[in-house]
Design an enzyme around this catalytic site. Structure first.
Site, short mmCIF file in Angstrom:
data_model
loop_
_atom_site.label_atom_id
_atom_site.label_comp_id
_atom_site.label_asym_id
_atom_site.label_seq_id
_atom_site.Cartn_x
_atom_site.Cartn_y
_atom_site.Cartn_z
N ILE A 65 0.84 -1.20 0.00
CA ILE A 65 0.00 0.00 0.00
C ILE A 65 0.88 1.25 0.00
CG2 ILE A 65 -1.69 1.29 1.41
CD1 ILE A 65 -2.28 -1.57 2.70
N CYS A 66 0.50 2.25 -0.80
CA CYS A 66 1.13 3.57 -0.70
C CYS A 66 0.06 4.61 -0.92
CB CYS A 66 2.32 3.71 -1.66
SG CYS A 66 1.86 3.91 -3.37
N ARG A 67 0.46 5.83 -1.29
CA ARG A 67 -0.52 6.90 -1.42
C ARG A 67 -1.40 6.70 -2.65
NH1 ARG A 67 -1.32 12.37 -3.23
NH2 ARG A 67 0.21 12.00 -4.84
N GLY A 69 -0.53 4.11 -5.28
CA GLY A 69 -0.33 2.82 -5.94
C GLY A 69 0.94 2.75 -6.78
N MET A 93 -3.96 4.88 -0.90
CA MET A 93 -4.75 5.46 0.18
C MET A 93 -5.66 6.58 -0.32
SD MET A 93 -4.30 3.64 2.83
CE MET A 93 -4.92 4.56 4.24
#
Length: 102
Positions: A65-67, A69, A93
């Protein structure tokens, strides 16, 4: 380069709602994580993944997971090359509307 498996935020939410035990790894920076993480996610910054590979088990699948993708997608490519099972949370996110823990 081998294609990366993906999961949408909606699919992930359904799995969590169903009580599935998932391995979630948030690779964002500290200040981003302070804005909230998916409950149960482990925080391992993208830049520190190589030195933390011993925290991963090749028999498990990890959802990265990141901000947005992008970074998690890069981490997925790297980890897949090292022989790990990974899936990228598309949209990151920014797309996550579920619960967050702070």
């Amino acid at each position: 380069m081998e294609e990366i498996q993906e999961i949408t935020t909606d699919e992930l939410q359904k799995k969590l709602d169903a009580g599935e035990n998932l391995e979630l790894v948030d690779v964002r920076e500290d200040e981003e994580v302070s804005q909230g993480m998916i409950p149960g996610a482990k925080h391992i910054r993208m830049g520190t993944i190589p030195e933390n590979l011993d925290q991963f088990d090749k028999d498990k699948e990890y959802i990265m997971i990141c901000r947005s993708g992008n970074r998690s997608g890069q981490v997925c490519h790297y980890m897949q090359e090292q022989g790990y099972k990974v899936r990228n949370m598309v949209g990151g996110m920014l797309d996550w509307s579920g619960e967050k823990q702070f």
